[in-house]
Structure formats: C-alpha cells, structure tokens
Design a protein around this motif. Sequence first.
Motif, PDB file in Angstrom:
ATOM      1  N   GLU A 383       0.833  -1.219   0.000  1.00  0.00           N
ATOM      2  CA  GLU A 383       0.000   0.000   0.000  1.00  0.00           C
ATOM      3  C   GLU A 383       0.859   1.257   0.000  1.00  0.00           C
ATOM      4  O   GLU A 383       0.522   2.250  -0.648  1.00  0.00           O
ATOM      5  CB  GLU A 383      -0.926  -0.008   1.229  1.00  0.00           C
ATOM      6  CG  GLU A 383      -2.067  -0.995   1.120  1.00  0.00           C
ATOM      7  CD  GLU A 383      -2.787  -1.248   2.435  1.00  0.00           C
ATOM      8  OE1 GLU A 383      -3.856  -1.866   2.410  1.00  0.00           O
ATOM      9  OE2 GLU A 383      -2.248  -0.850   3.514  1.00  0.00           O
ATOM     10  N   ILE A 390      -5.378   1.489  -2.443  1.00  0.00           N
ATOM     11  CA  ILE A 390      -6.070   1.658  -1.149  1.00  0.00           C
ATOM     12  C   ILE A 390      -7.548   1.948  -1.401  1.00  0.00           C
ATOM     13  O   ILE A 390      -7.925   3.071  -1.764  1.00  0.00           O
ATOM     14  CB  ILE A 390      -5.407   2.761  -0.288  1.00  0.00           C
ATOM     15  CG1 ILE A 390      -3.933   2.411  -0.030  1.00  0.00           C
ATOM     16  CG2 ILE A 390      -6.149   2.948   1.033  1.00  0.00           C
ATOM     17  CD1 ILE A 390      -3.140   3.474   0.706  1.00  0.00           C
ATOM     18  N   ARG A 394      -9.649  -1.103   2.839  1.00  0.00           N
ATOM     19  CA  ARG A 394      -8.261  -0.859   3.294  1.00  0.00           C
ATOM     20  C   ARG A 394      -8.204   0.420   4.144  1.00  0.00           C
ATOM     21  O   ARG A 394      -7.496   0.463   5.158  1.00  0.00           O
ATOM     22  CB  ARG A 394      -7.326  -0.747   2.092  1.00  0.00           C
ATOM     23  CG  ARG A 394      -7.037  -2.092   1.389  1.00  0.00           C
ATOM     24  CD  ARG A 394      -6.189  -1.867   0.150  1.00  0.00           C
ATOM     25  NE  ARG A 394      -5.999  -3.087  -0.624  1.00  0.00           N
ATOM     26  CZ  ARG A 394      -4.920  -3.869  -0.562  1.00  0.00           C
ATOM     27  NH1 ARG A 394      -3.944  -3.564   0.262  1.00  0.00           N
ATOM     28  NH2 ARG A 394      -4.820  -4.941  -1.322  1.00  0.00           N
ATOM     29  N   LYS A 395      -8.914   1.446   3.702  1.00  0.00           N
ATOM     30  CA  LYS A 395      -8.943   2.724   4.442  1.00  0.00           C
ATOM     31  C   LYS A 395      -9.477   2.503   5.861  1.00  0.00           C
ATOM     32  O   LYS A 395      -8.965   3.057   6.829  1.00  0.00           O
ATOM     33  CB  LYS A 395      -9.820   3.745   3.712  1.00  0.00           C
ATOM     34  CG  LYS A 395      -9.186   4.323   2.458  1.00  0.00           C
ATOM     35  CD  LYS A 395     -10.186   5.221   1.740  1.00  0.00           C
ATOM     36  CE  LYS A 395      -9.647   5.632   0.368  1.00  0.00           C
ATOM     37  NZ  LYS A 395     -10.642   6.405  -0.398  1.00  0.00           N
ATOM     38  N   LYS A 396     -10.542   1.676   5.940  1.00  0.00           N
ATOM     39  CA  LYS A 396     -11.152   1.395   7.247  1.00  0.00           C
ATOM     40  C   LYS A 396     -10.141   0.688   8.161  1.00  0.00           C
ATOM     41  O   LYS A 396     -10.001   1.025   9.332  1.00  0.00           O
ATOM     42  CB  LYS A 396     -12.391   0.512   7.033  1.00  0.00           C
ATOM     43  CG  LYS A 396     -13.315   0.454   8.238  1.00  0.00           C
ATOM     44  CD  LYS A 396     -14.583  -0.299   7.885  1.00  0.00           C
ATOM     45  CE  LYS A 396     -15.475  -0.431   9.127  1.00  0.00           C
ATOM     46  NZ  LYS A 396     -16.690  -1.206   8.842  1.00  0.00           N
ATOM     47  N   GLY A 399      -7.322   3.172   9.161  1.00  0.00           N
ATOM     48  CA  GLY A 399      -7.810   4.122  10.170  1.00  0.00           C
ATOM     49  C   GLY A 399      -7.863   3.480  11.547  1.00  0.00           C
ATOM     50  O   GLY A 399      -7.424   4.060  12.542  1.00  0.00           O
ATOM     51  N   VAL A 406     -11.427   7.351   9.059  1.00  0.00           N
ATOM     52  CA  VAL A 406     -11.364   7.172   7.603  1.00  0.00           C
ATOM     53  C   VAL A 406     -11.240   8.543   6.929  1.00  0.00           C
ATOM     54  O   VAL A 406     -10.547   8.700   5.927  1.00  0.00           O
ATOM     55  CB  VAL A 406     -12.617   6.409   7.086  1.00  0.00           C
ATOM     56  CG1 VAL A 406     -12.655   6.403   5.556  1.00  0.00           C
ATOM     57  CG2 VAL A 406     -12.612   4.978   7.611  1.00  0.00           C
ATOM     58  N   VAL A 409      -7.678   9.520   6.922  1.00  0.00           N
ATOM     59  CA  VAL A 409      -6.951   8.712   5.926  1.00  0.00           C
ATOM     60  C   VAL A 409      -7.206   9.280   4.537  1.00  0.00           C
ATOM     61  O   VAL A 409      -6.280   9.458   3.741  1.00  0.00           O
ATOM     62  CB  VAL A 409      -7.364   7.219   6.004  1.00  0.00           C
ATOM     63  CG1 VAL A 409      -6.688   6.424   4.886  1.00  0.00           C
ATOM     64  CG2 VAL A 409      -7.009   6.622   7.365  1.00  0.00           C
ATOM     65  N   ASN A 410      -8.477   9.604   4.233  1.00  0.00           N
ATOM     66  CA  ASN A 410      -8.838  10.193   2.935  1.00  0.00           C
ATOM     67  C   ASN A 410      -8.131  11.524   2.707  1.00  0.00           C
ATOM     68  O   ASN A 410      -7.653  11.810   1.619  1.00  0.00           O
ATOM     69  CB  ASN A 410     -10.360  10.414   2.848  1.00  0.00           C
ATOM     70  CG  ASN A 410     -11.096   9.144   2.461  1.00  0.00           C
ATOM     71  OD1 ASN A 410     -10.578   8.328   1.711  1.00  0.00           O
ATOM     72  ND2 ASN A 410     -12.311   8.972   2.968  1.00  0.00           N
ATOM     73  N   LEU A 413      -4.501  10.901   1.842  1.00  0.00           N
ATOM     74  CA  LEU A 413      -4.387  10.389   0.467  1.00  0.00           C
ATOM     75  C   LEU A 413      -4.573  11.517  -0.555  1.00  0.00           C
ATOM     76  O   LEU A 413      -3.851  11.604  -1.552  1.00  0.00           O
ATOM     77  CB  LEU A 413      -5.424   9.287   0.219  1.00  0.00           C
ATOM     78  CG  LEU A 413      -5.123   7.934   0.894  1.00  0.00           C
ATOM     79  CD1 LEU A 413      -6.347   7.042   0.884  1.00  0.00           C
ATOM     80  CD2 LEU A 413      -3.938   7.234   0.229  1.00  0.00           C
TER      81      LEU A 413
END
Length: 442
Positions: A383, A390, A394-396, A399, A406, A409-410, A413
């Motif tokens: 990743e 991702i 994967r984000k969940k 996080g 999340v 994380v977003n 990204l």
Amino acid sequence: MFDNLSDKLDKAFHILKGHGQITEVNVAETLKEVRRALVDADVNYKIAKDFTKTVKDKAIGQNVLSSLKPGELMVKLVKDELTALMGGDAKGINLSENPSVILMSGLQGSGKTTFSGKLANFLKSKKTKKPLLVACDVYRPAAIDQLHVVGEQIGVEVYSNRETKDPVKIAQDAIAHAKANGFNVVIIDTAGRLAVDDAMMTEISNIHKAIQPQETLFVVDSMTGQDAVNTAKAFNDILNFDGVILTKLDGDTRGGAAISIKSVVDKPIKFIGTGEKMEAIDVFYPERMADRILGMGDVVSLVERAQEQYDEEEARKLQKKIAKNQFGFDDFLNQIQQVKKMGNMKDLIGMIPGAGKMMKDIDIDDDAFKHIEAIIHSMTPEERAKPSIINASRKKRIGKGSGTSVTQVNQLLKQFNQMSKMMKMMQGGGGKKMMQMMKGLR
C-alpha cells in the motif's frame, strides 16, 4: 520567540503605515510606543531610551517625513539599530589552539551542562572537531552524571574524576588527557550556584587563571530577562569572558536579554539554544534576529537548516522515482523525517516571512506529524508503494490500526496525490502547466 515584542512593535509602526499625513508628532508617537515595547520586553529603560533617540535623530536626518514610504523607512532604521544593538555581525568561536580550551560559566539552572553537550555536538558534526567534555562541577554528583549521559547521547567522551574535589586539578588533567589522545577541543563544564556568590567567583577565577582558555563563554537563561544582564555583568567583571550563550530562546521569552546584553557587557552573543534536542543550537546572527523580532522571518536560516538535511544522492533517487511515477508513502515518510530534523515546528514557521504572525495563536507541537506517521505505518508495504490500491475496506483497516478516522486517511491520500502531481509538474519542467494550474485555483 519574541511574539509579544513583535506584536507591540507592529502596532507601533501601524501609526506610520496609515494613509494620513506623516508628521514629526507621528514619528515621536511611534518611537514612544517602540520604547514602551522594548521596556515591556525587559530591556533596560536607559538602553531603550537611547535606542529610540538614535532612531529619531537618524529618521530626521534621512528625511523620513518627506519620503514616499515613511513607515517602511522607519522599520528599516529600527531594524538597523536593533542589529547594531545586538552586536552587528555574527562572531565566531576561537579554535586557534590544539587543543582549544573552552571554559563554560554561568548560574545553576541556566542550561550550562546541556549546552556544553550541544556545543560539543555542533563542533563534532559541523566543524569536524574531536571534542572532549570535562565535568568540573565537584559539588553536584548529578551534574557529573548528567554530562556523562549527554556525552553518551552524542558520542563524545567525558572526562571526570570523582576522587578529587579540586576542579583546577580536574581541568588540568583533562587538558593533558586531551593532548595525549588527539582531542582538539576541550569543553570544561564548571559548577553553578543559584545566585552569584564569592566562593563561586573565586573558584571559576582560579580555574580560568590555571588553564588560560582560548574561549570563555557565559551561559545565561534568556527567560530571566534583565536579571540575566545583571548576572552577565557580575561574571564579566571577574572573568572578562569572550562571549555569551543565550539558552531557552524557544520558551516564552520577552527578549530583553538578547537585545540589551551586548550593550551592557560589550561582549557578543555567540550562540543561542532553541530547544531541548542536542541539535537545537544556532550561531547568533544579530541581523537575522532583528528580522525575526520585526516579523520579517529568517529565510536564510531556514534554507541553511534545510541544506544541512539535504542529501544529494537521496535527492537524485527521489527525482528518478518521481519521473517514473514511483513516489510512494515510504518516500513521503522519509521527507517528513528530514523536516523534523530541521528543528521545532513553530520555530521553523517563524522563519517564514509573515507566517509567524498568522500562526501565533496556533499551538504547533513537535508531534504535528504524529497522526500522518501513524497512518503510513498502518499501511502494508504494498500500500505504501502503490497508494492507488487503497480502497474503502483498506482505508477502514488503516484508520483503525492508526487510531485515526477514515476521513483523516482520505485527507492524507488527497494531500499525497496533490503533492505527487505538483512534484511531477515541477520535475517535468512544466512551468506552463504550473501557471495554468495556478490560474485554475483562482
């Protein structure tokens, strides 16, 4: 650093920056506010009064009232006088002998032992010297232990002798040890007291006479303000030291010591301490400090710090990765580590012109990157290398593993993608593309 003084000086100059007519009354009013700001910052009243009189005389002599931009010219005059008051030019350290002996003096609690380590680290890493630290505080066993801990931390040998209570003998034996073992700098940490007393002054005077150091430095806590200046005078009367070291300039300091110490003892400030880390030591540049006090930032120091962390080979590798679209989160993490090595985040932001003023009420601690690092560390190697894979699940997981949301994380990204695009554009010589992008942002 100097936030309150900077704010008050900015308000003082606001009088001249308006659109109204500039008169001698305006100038007098501005300088009265400048003097008040300096006194509030714990600058001696006489020094503040002489300072503003000098600026006023120069302002009248240079026809500030009839100039096109009187406010700007006035700021320049104040900056030039502040620079002169703090010593004018940066003064180096005398390392002409082999070994060069540096005697550290100061009160207990001024940060003398820690700064001895910082100086040793500075000379070792930036001047390619082989320093020896010497523990000459025979009264506090904790001081000897502290110096040994500091020495171990920076990879510098510490000379101590717990069998004797004679600091002169320890210092002389240490110099002999240095000569016999190829050390070219000897830094002697001496005992401090909670206040200036006869016993302390006699002892350090005896050490000074016995070893004849090339450099005698007085270490003082800048947060003690005018008391720091008075203590400096007491030490200088006995030791006739060569320079001053101001510690704890990263704290809530009013700045009085930095501004007035040179005019009281007529000795330059040579170094400043800007944080707790062993790397938190800077050569004192009066002009750069004047710029910072007046809210103009310090781009030169910022660039110098960046260059210290700059690795040409790593930069070439990074360039190739960007060109091949292979820039990943491991590379991003590496860039964060480089920024962190540059020093305290709020201090770095204060070096950017105008940024310090905007960020003054925002608390930025050294863990500013903590959640970003946690998110990246929660990613798998695949990743990190290929962020495009991702997806939502994967984000969940990322996080949850990093203790973030999340949304965070977003956000990371998105920032990463924007940065990657910009780096790609810059690398491809895409000046026109960049201009188009900037237009699109308007």
